[in-house]
Write an enzyme that holds these catalytic residues in place. Structure first.
Site, PDB file in Angstrom:
ATOM      1  N   CYS A  99       0.823  -1.223   0.000  1.00 32.78           N
ATOM      2  CA  CYS A  99       0.000   0.000   0.000  1.00 32.78           C
ATOM      3  C   CYS A  99       0.854   1.269   0.000  1.00 32.78           C
ATOM      4  CB  CYS A  99      -0.931   0.013   1.200  1.00 32.78           C
ATOM      5  SG  CYS A  99      -2.044  -1.390   1.236  1.00 32.78           S
ATOM      6  N   HIS A 147      -3.504   7.359   2.752  1.00 31.80           N
ATOM      7  CA  HIS A 147      -3.912   6.078   2.161  1.00 31.80           C
ATOM      8  C   HIS A 147      -5.313   5.714   2.656  1.00 31.80           C
ATOM      9  CE1 HIS A 147      -4.178   1.985   1.008  1.00 31.80           C
ATOM     10  NE2 HIS A 147      -3.871   1.488   2.188  1.00 31.80           N
ATOM     11  N   ASN A 175     -10.262   0.001  -0.291  1.00 26.51           N
ATOM     12  CA  ASN A 175      -8.810   0.125  -0.199  1.00 26.51           C
ATOM     13  C   ASN A 175      -8.188  -0.434  -1.481  1.00 26.51           C
ATOM     14  OD1 ASN A 175      -6.090  -0.235   0.307  1.00 26.51           O
ATOM     15  ND2 ASN A 175      -6.362  -1.079   2.359  1.00 26.51           N
TER      16      ASN A 175
HETATM   17  O1  UT7 Z   1      -3.899  -1.026   3.482  1.00 28.04           O
HETATM   18  C1  UT7 Z   1      -3.627  -1.537   4.755  1.00 28.04           C
HETATM   19  C2  UT7 Z   1      -4.381  -2.789   4.929  1.00 28.04           C
HETATM   20  N1  UT7 Z   1      -5.311  -2.965   5.957  1.00 28.04           N
HETATM   21  C3  UT7 Z   1      -5.894  -2.105   6.816  1.00 28.04           C
HETATM   22  O2  UT7 Z   1      -5.659  -0.941   6.857  1.00 28.04           O
HETATM   23  C4  UT7 Z   1      -6.885  -2.680   7.768  1.00 28.04           C
HETATM   24  C5  UT7 Z   1      -6.895  -2.012   9.116  1.00 28.04           C
HETATM   25  N2  UT7 Z   1      -7.911  -2.590   9.991  1.00 28.04           N
HETATM   26  C6  UT7 Z   1      -9.226  -2.294   9.861  1.00 28.04           C
HETATM   27  O3  UT7 Z   1      -9.623  -1.528   9.034  1.00 28.04           O
HETATM   28  C7  UT7 Z   1     -10.175  -2.936  10.846  1.00 28.04           C
HETATM   29  O4  UT7 Z   1      -9.439  -3.627  11.846  1.00 28.04           O
HETATM   30  C8  UT7 Z   1     -11.183  -3.917  10.173  1.00 28.04           C
HETATM   31  C9  UT7 Z   1     -12.173  -3.136   9.345  1.00 28.04           C
HETATM   32  C10 UT7 Z   1     -10.458  -4.942   9.323  1.00 28.04           C
HETATM   33  C11 UT7 Z   1     -11.969  -4.662  11.249  1.00 28.04           C
HETATM   34  O5  UT7 Z   1     -12.649  -3.734  12.073  1.00 28.04           O
HETATM   35  P1  UT7 Z   1     -12.553  -3.847  13.659  1.00 28.04           P
HETATM   36  O6  UT7 Z   1     -13.408  -2.805  14.209  1.00 28.04           O
HETATM   37  O7  UT7 Z   1     -11.085  -3.821  14.026  1.00 28.04           O
HETATM   38  O8  UT7 Z   1     -13.194  -5.265  13.909  1.00 28.04           O
HETATM   39  P2  UT7 Z   1     -12.574  -6.513  14.681  1.00 28.04           P
HETATM   40  O9  UT7 Z   1     -11.609  -7.225  13.834  1.00 28.04           O
HETATM   41  O10 UT7 Z   1     -12.141  -6.060  16.037  1.00 28.04           O
HETATM   42  O11 UT7 Z   1     -13.867  -7.416  14.838  1.00 28.04           O
HETATM   43  C12 UT7 Z   1     -14.978  -6.991  15.645  1.00 28.04           C
HETATM   44  C13 UT7 Z   1     -16.128  -7.956  15.391  1.00 28.04           C
HETATM   45  C14 UT7 Z   1     -15.719  -9.416  15.468  1.00 28.04           C
HETATM   46  O12 UT7 Z   1     -16.768 -10.150  16.071  1.00 28.04           O
HETATM   47  P3  UT7 Z   1     -16.706 -10.552  17.634  1.00 28.04           P
HETATM   48  O13 UT7 Z   1     -15.459 -11.372  17.774  1.00 28.04           O
HETATM   49  O14 UT7 Z   1     -16.636  -9.248  18.377  1.00 28.04           O
HETATM   50  O15 UT7 Z   1     -17.985 -11.305  17.825  1.00 28.04           O
HETATM   51  C15 UT7 Z   1     -15.606  -9.818  14.023  1.00 28.04           C
HETATM   52  O16 UT7 Z   1     -15.842 -11.203  13.833  1.00 28.04           O
HETATM   53  O17 UT7 Z   1     -16.670  -7.757  14.086  1.00 28.04           O
HETATM   54  C16 UT7 Z   1     -16.712  -9.014  13.401  1.00 28.04           C
HETATM   55  N3  UT7 Z   1     -16.529  -8.757  11.976  1.00 28.04           N
HETATM   56  C17 UT7 Z   1     -17.530  -8.514  11.136  1.00 28.04           C
HETATM   57  N4  UT7 Z   1     -18.862  -8.438  11.332  1.00 28.04           N
HETATM   58  C18 UT7 Z   1     -19.627  -8.161  10.268  1.00 28.04           C
HETATM   59  C19 UT7 Z   1     -15.349  -8.721  11.280  1.00 28.04           C
HETATM   60  N5  UT7 Z   1     -15.603  -8.463  10.004  1.00 28.04           N
HETATM   61  C20 UT7 Z   1     -16.943  -8.321   9.875  1.00 28.04           C
HETATM   62  C21 UT7 Z   1     -17.803  -8.050   8.809  1.00 28.04           C
HETATM   63  N6  UT7 Z   1     -19.125  -7.977   9.043  1.00 28.04           N
HETATM   64  N7  UT7 Z   1     -17.332  -7.849   7.553  1.00 28.04           N
END
Ligand code: UT7
Length: 325
Positions: free
Chosen positions: A110, A252, A282
């Site tokens: 990225c 980004h 992204n």
């Molecule tokens: O270019 C660089 C590459 N990547 C990035 O910049 C990514 C950076 N990270 C992020 O943007 C965020 O961490 C994400 C968007 C990937 C995830 O968001 P989050 O608020 O950090 O969610 P989390 O991973 O802490 O998950 C919270 C909950 C989980 O459920 P439980 O364990 O609390 O029951 C996940 O299973 O949200 C759940 N979850 C979803 N629910 C509905 C994860 N993905 C999804 C989804 N839809 N797509």
């Protein structure tokens, strides 16, 4: 001598994949994706990375008012090339007919566009090139795991490009960095090692792992929120400028919440932080040049404006560039 941006271009594929569409593929919802990421839709390509890169490059050349034959360097930042070889940059050279250009790809995920822009600056400053094409292009949809809701909602395809030329002003400072020890937070395996030295059934390195993205989202999120303000501050310091001297902060586009957290940490208003993640998702190396081109084509950039561009991603890698438009 500095690299000055003379023109920009971008190419986003026509096919839109909405959050509702994704809710039909994995257990997710439009509300969750919008709230946690700011993404509403992303574009998916039916054509390869080199094709998207070439369309963005043509638009950038037209915007700069230059001919392909005037290019003596083509750099393409990508983590999703169509082929191991030739490089995407060579494919772009062929498509443009830029026969005088030296061509290479820059692999910094990225951060790829900023690494490529910094490389162009170094070539120009060293007198090794006068006019360069810098592209960020991706077809991330080819490496997304469409069964993994934690990643497949995030990424999109696209390409952006800038034509730079040696000038008295342009790039004022660069800050780049990597932390390979944290590389496992965001990976996509290549093909396994398969040769007569490797015993049968034991493919070295990878055990038949599919070439799909795996990400520790929380780790990347925390890394980004800390790293973006730090790299921007260092680049500003190197340019002897402060946040108040900057007209636009281009970050980004990975997650809207990262953008707002970085802006808050830097003490800058969101009016100075353009956001297009809602429509693009992204797009890795393409994210910054697409955003820059949209700002340019909207007539929001004036000669003399100072811009700060910052990115982060797999590596882990990060970088920022402060430039005068
Ligand atoms: O270019 C660089 C590459 N990547 C990035 O910049 C990514 C950076 N990270 C992020 O943007 C965020 O961490 C994400 C968007 C990937 C995830 O968001 P989050 O608020 O950090 O969610 P989390 O991973 O802490 O998950 C919270 C909950 C989980 O459920 P439980 O364990 O609390 O029951 C996940 O299973 O949200 C759940 N979850 C979803 N629910 C509905 C994860 N993905 C999804 C989804 N839809 N797509």
């Amino acid at each position: 001598m500095k690299a000055r941006i003379l023109g920009t271009g971008s190419c986003l594929p026509e096919h839109r994949l909405t959050n509702e569409d994704l809710a039909g593929l994995v257990d997710t919802s439009d509300a969750w994706i919008r709230e946690r990421t700011g993404i509403e839709e992303r574009r998916l390509s039916r054509r390869g990375t080199a094709w998207l890169a070439s369309r963005a490059a043509e638009a950038a050349l037209a915007d700069a008012g230059l001919e392909a034959a005037q290019l003596d360097l083509i750099l393409v930042g990508t983590m999703t090339p169509d082929e191991f070889c030739p490089s995407t940059a060579c494919r772009v050279q062929e498509a443009l007919g830029a026969s005088q250009a030296v061509c290479l790809d820059v692999g910094a995920a990225c951060s790829g566009f900023l690494y490529a822009l910094a490389t162009a600056q170094a070539y120009l400053a060293a007198g090794m090139a006068r006019t360069a094409l810098v592209v960020g292009a991706e077809t991330l949809s080819r490496i997304v795991d469409w069964t993994d809701r934690s990643t497949c909602i995030l990424f999109g395809d696209g390409a952006g490009a800038a034509v730079v030329q040696a000038d008295e002003t342009g790039i004022l400072s660069v800050d780049l960095g990597c932390d390979g020890s944290r590389g496992s937070a965001l990976t996509c395996p290549g093909v396994p090692l398969r040769n007569p030295a490797v015993s049968q059934g034991q493919e070295a390195g990878r055990d038949g792992e599919p070439s799909v993205l795996r990400m520790d989202g929380r780790a990347i999120f925390q890394f980004a929120v800390r790293t973006v303000p730090g790299t921007v501050r260092r680049a500003l310091e190197k340019a002897s400028l402060t946040e108040a001297d900057i007209s636009w902060f281009l970050f980004h586009q990975a997650n809207r919440r990262i953008l707002t957290a970085a802006a808050r940490s830097l003490g800058i208003p969101m009016e100075k932080v353009p956001v297009n993640i809602g429509q693009t998702g992204n797009t890795a190396a393409a994210s910054l040049p697409v955003l820059l081109d949209q700002l340019n084509r909207a007539g929001k950039l004036r000669r003399g404006d100072r811009l700060a561009l910052a990115g982060f991603g797999a590596g882990l890698s990060w970088g920022s560039v402060v430039l005068e438009w």
